[in-house]
Design an enzyme around this catalytic site. Structure first.
Site, PDB file in Angstrom:
ATOM      1  N   ASN A 144      12.322 -26.353 -24.539  1.00  0.00           N
ATOM      2  CA  ASN A 144      11.981 -26.275 -25.961  1.00  0.00           C
ATOM      3  C   ASN A 144      12.490 -27.541 -26.638  1.00  0.00           C
ATOM      4  O   ASN A 144      13.667 -27.667 -26.949  1.00  0.00           O
ATOM      5  CB  ASN A 144      12.601 -25.032 -26.595  1.00  0.00           C
ATOM      6  CG  ASN A 144      12.126 -24.810 -28.029  1.00  0.00           C
ATOM      7  OD1 ASN A 144      11.596 -25.722 -28.657  1.00  0.00           O
ATOM      8  ND2 ASN A 144      12.322 -23.603 -28.538  1.00  0.00           N
ATOM      9  N   GLY A 168       9.482 -20.616 -26.461  1.00  0.00           N
ATOM     10  CA  GLY A 168       9.373 -21.846 -27.224  1.00  0.00           C
ATOM     11  C   GLY A 168       9.202 -23.128 -26.430  1.00  0.00           C
ATOM     12  O   GLY A 168       9.303 -24.224 -26.996  1.00  0.00           O
ATOM     13  N   HIS A 243     -13.879 -18.939 -17.003  1.00  0.00           N
ATOM     14  CA  HIS A 243     -13.855 -17.958 -18.076  1.00  0.00           C
ATOM     15  C   HIS A 243     -13.154 -18.554 -19.293  1.00  0.00           C
ATOM     16  O   HIS A 243     -12.489 -19.584 -19.188  1.00  0.00           O
ATOM     17  CB  HIS A 243     -13.128 -16.684 -17.633  1.00  0.00           C
ATOM     18  CG  HIS A 243     -11.736 -16.952 -17.126  1.00  0.00           C
ATOM     19  ND1 HIS A 243     -11.487 -17.265 -15.801  1.00  0.00           N
ATOM     20  CD2 HIS A 243     -10.528 -16.982 -17.751  1.00  0.00           C
ATOM     21  CE1 HIS A 243     -10.186 -17.462 -15.635  1.00  0.00           C
ATOM     22  NE2 HIS A 243      -9.590 -17.308 -16.798  1.00  0.00           N
ATOM     23  N   ASP A 325      -9.406 -23.987 -12.253  1.00  0.00           N
ATOM     24  CA  ASP A 325      -9.005 -22.597 -12.089  1.00  0.00           C
ATOM     25  C   ASP A 325     -10.173 -21.748 -11.592  1.00  0.00           C
ATOM     26  O   ASP A 325     -11.320 -21.927 -12.024  1.00  0.00           O
ATOM     27  CB  ASP A 325      -8.503 -22.064 -13.441  1.00  0.00           C
ATOM     28  CG  ASP A 325      -7.863 -20.710 -13.338  1.00  0.00           C
ATOM     29  OD1 ASP A 325      -6.916 -20.558 -12.552  1.00  0.00           O
ATOM     30  OD2 ASP A 325      -8.310 -19.785 -14.052  1.00  0.00           O
ATOM     31  N   GLU A 354      -8.917 -24.635  -7.187  1.00  0.00           N
ATOM     32  CA  GLU A 354      -8.100 -23.484  -6.793  1.00  0.00           C
ATOM     33  C   GLU A 354      -8.954 -22.592  -5.891  1.00  0.00           C
ATOM     34  O   GLU A 354      -9.765 -21.785  -6.366  1.00  0.00           O
ATOM     35  CB  GLU A 354      -7.614 -22.687  -8.005  1.00  0.00           C
ATOM     36  CG  GLU A 354      -6.696 -21.541  -7.593  1.00  0.00           C
ATOM     37  CD  GLU A 354      -6.568 -20.430  -8.629  1.00  0.00           C
ATOM     38  OE1 GLU A 354      -5.584 -19.690  -8.578  1.00  0.00           O
ATOM     39  OE2 GLU A 354      -7.470 -20.308  -9.486  1.00  0.00           O
ATOM     40  N   ASP A 421       1.739 -18.102  -9.734  1.00  0.00           N
ATOM     41  CA  ASP A 421       1.010 -16.931  -9.230  1.00  0.00           C
ATOM     42  C   ASP A 421       1.699 -16.256  -8.048  1.00  0.00           C
ATOM     43  O   ASP A 421       1.182 -15.261  -7.529  1.00  0.00           O
ATOM     44  CB  ASP A 421      -0.398 -17.340  -8.792  1.00  0.00           C
ATOM     45  CG  ASP A 421      -1.322 -17.622  -9.970  1.00  0.00           C
ATOM     46  OD1 ASP A 421      -1.174 -16.958 -11.007  1.00  0.00           O
ATOM     47  OD2 ASP A 421      -2.178 -18.515  -9.842  1.00  0.00           O
ATOM     48  N   ASP A 465       5.016 -12.426 -11.357  1.00  0.00           N
ATOM     49  CA  ASP A 465       4.924 -12.472 -12.815  1.00  0.00           C
ATOM     50  C   ASP A 465       5.391 -11.137 -13.411  1.00  0.00           C
ATOM     51  O   ASP A 465       4.941 -10.079 -12.964  1.00  0.00           O
ATOM     52  CB  ASP A 465       3.456 -12.746 -13.173  1.00  0.00           C
ATOM     53  CG  ASP A 465       3.193 -12.737 -14.663  1.00  0.00           C
ATOM     54  OD1 ASP A 465       4.114 -13.028 -15.433  1.00  0.00           O
ATOM     55  OD2 ASP A 465       2.045 -12.441 -15.046  1.00  0.00           O
TER      56      ASP A 465
END
Length: 583
Positions: A144, A168, A243, A325, A354, A421, A465
């Site tokens: 940050n 942040g 997307h 992506d 990817e 990921d 995640d």
């Protein structure tokens, strides 16, 4: 002789131009079935004056097959050829039209034919990538640097991450820590998305032409890229073109106006009106995620918009690469036009897809320069982190992977051990730093382009995640300084010796220890042997080598091989890096 196992075909990874003069010809045979392969080759219009016989090198083997290769520089850029396969009792000749017991009598019929080495068809990735060491940054969690752009609900740095909270992190934070990256030895950065979006990961894009206000401004990104370039660091951004996000204005318009929207064909609508009800989406999305509608990249307006985005950030900000992506879910024609567009502006732009599976159809020079090398990732994790395979199986798997692509593609493959990921490498290694070091050592002494996920070098851990997206730890007292020193040393070693980046690779035998991995990297200037003990007990490595005098880079001691064999004591999860001092 098991001819049913023999395989060759024209182009792709079997017969290709390595550069504007050189063809690489490969053939596959059953493992340990063929003792010698000869390549008969020449010009189809002048065989009598140009033909030659080349003894092919058995350069790789996996659990089932041997792979043979020869390099040829045809004087007139044309080549026809056939193979002679030998074992102790038989010779068979392989032509495109089949197998025969004798060489062809009519040379112009039925041979394999590489019609012409056209320069435009040569797969030519950017040269700088072969020498790059990437560092992946998840901007919201790196540093940050400008509290004035923090989200309203920002949490204190270093708290427990969740899928929806913010700490942040921003672009100024990266600028503030560029010296840290250069001291680490990094010369390229891969950023996950930086464009305006709603989530902390920013993969739900709202505005492709605007830096997310929580990260800074477009000018901040320009300052960051300029600062990186001043320090010799390249910058690659994430292109989320499969997307968009649910707040992307064209999608909002379709939500409000349905079929009447001028953007109705920008998306893949299954049924009107659009609905994200629990009983089923009426429009295509990424991974059934309602907030990530799939873009129709066959629509000319969508295509023009996205290609304009790709151009904008290269022309206006000067980025050096695009990571694509969900690249395998976008049509091939779009990526062909993407490549033409990007390379016309900046030919040295790195285009990285990817894709987690075999990607040969994307890597033929008309779409991507490379893909994220997840097969490599899985091979290393199976051996070093999960300890599910032995050294021989590891070597077989690496060879099989290398045989899957042309050499120049392997030289720029994006070799990662973790990302936003995946589970953190240290966690997969059950918190054992020594095992993590071995995996990273192989990554950093292997051909291709290594990428370090932020924080791995100081011992960050974390499950999937959100825990693999923890805040970077900047308190040196809480960093693993020994691990950091290891990474600095190994990156410096890689950066100092081309043999560790683009040199030849040969796995060496240790017949007494199933978990001792030994391999050689060499070029015209240097020769290295790296030996690793991937086991919980100390061993005496009995690695077969050629050459007798070596310098152990780790200990500074001299090492001699006795009658072609290294007899070295290695502690549990220990390693040695030997540099030849005499042939």
């Amino acid at each position: 002789m098991h001819l049913e196992a023999v395989y060759h075909r024209i182009k792709q990874n079997w017969s290709y131009a390595y550069d504007h003069k050189t063809l690489h010809i490969r053939i596959r045979t059953k493992k340990e079935d063929i003792t010698k392969v000869d390549l008969y080759c020449g010009d189809k219009y002048g065989w009598e004056n140009t033909h030659q016989v080349i003894s092919m090198e058995k350069w790789a083997s996996d659990g089932l097959f041997d792979y043979w290769e020869a390099a040829v520089q045809p004087a007139y850029r044309r080549l026809v050829y056939y193979f002679a396969l030998h074992n102790e009792s038989k010779t068979a000749y392989m032509l495109e039209k089949g197998f025969f017991d004798h060489p062809p009598e009519v040379i112009y019929e039925g041979l394999f034919d590489f019609p012409f080495l056209n320069p435009a068809d040569v797969i030519s990735p950017p040269a700088w990538v072969k020498d790059a060491v990437f560092y992946q940054i998840f901007p919201e969690r790196f540093a940050n640097g400008d509290p004035s752009n923090d989200p309203e609900d920002v949490l204190p740095w270093g708290g427990t991450p969740s899928p929806d909270n913010f700490f942040g992190g921003d672009l100024q934070g990266v600028i503030d820590h560029l010296d840290y990256l250069t001291e680490l030895g990094i010369n390229a950065i891969y950023f996950t998305p930086v464009f305006e979006a709603t989530k902390n990961h920013k993969y739900d894009t709202k505005d492709y032409l605007k830096v997310d206000p929580h990260f800074g401004t477009n000018e901040t990104l320009k300052q960051l890229v300029d600062a990186c370039h001043t320090k010799g660091i390249r910058v690659m951004l994430d292109a989320v073109f499969n997307h968009c996000g649910h707040t992307f204005p064209p999608f909002v318009d379709v939500l409000h106006n349905g079929k009447a929207s001028p953007y109705a064909d920008w998306f893949h609508v299954r049924e009107w009106p659009l609905s994200a009800a629990e009983d089923g989406l009426t429009y295509d999305t990424f991974a059934f995620e309602p907030i990530m509608p799939k873009l129709n990249t066959e629509n000319p307006e969508v295509k023009d918009y996205l290609l304009g985005v790709a151009k904008y950030w290269i022309e206006e900000v000067g980025i050096d690469g695009w990571r694509l992506d969900v690249a395998n879910e976008v049509d091939h024609q779009f990526w062909r036009e993407f490549r033409r567009t990007v390379k016309a502006i900046k030919p040295e732009t790195y285009i990285l897809g990817e894709i987690m599976h075999d990607a040969m159809v994307w890597l033929q020079g008309d779409q991507f320069d490379a893909v994220m090398n997840y097969p490599f990732t899985n091979i290393l994790l199976s051996f070093f982190a999960r300890r599910q395979t032995r050294a021989e199986e590891f070597a077989n798997a690496i060879h099989k992977q290398l045989a899957s692509y042309p050499k120049q593609v392997n030289e720029v493959a994006f070799n990662l051990l973790g990302s936003h990921d995946t589970v953190r490498l240290l966690t997969l290694c059950e918190g054992k730093v020594e095992r993590m070091k071995l995996a990273s050592l192989f990554q950093l002494t292997f051909l291709g382009t290594p990428c370090i996920y932020y924080g791995d070098e100081i011992g960050l851990d974390g499950e999937y995640d959100p825990y693999n997206r923890r805040c970077m730890e900047w308190d040196e007292a809480k960093q693993d300084q020994d691990l950091l020193s290891f990474f600095k040393g190994m990156i410096q070693l890689r950066n100092s010796h081309a043999a560790l980046r683009t040199g030849g690779l040969k796995f060496l035998q240790d017949q007494h220890n199933d978990y001792v991995l030994a391999y050689e990297r060499r070029d015209a200037q240097d020769r290295f042997v790296i030996v690793m003990n991937n086991s919980e007990r100390a061993v005496t490595s009995q690695t077969v080598v050629s050459g007798s005098c070596w310098h152990n880079i780790v200990t500074g001691q001299s090492v001699r091989a006795d009658k072609g064999q290294l007899n070295a004591e290695l502690p549990a999860y220990g390693y040695m890096i030997l540099q030849a001092t005499q042939a």
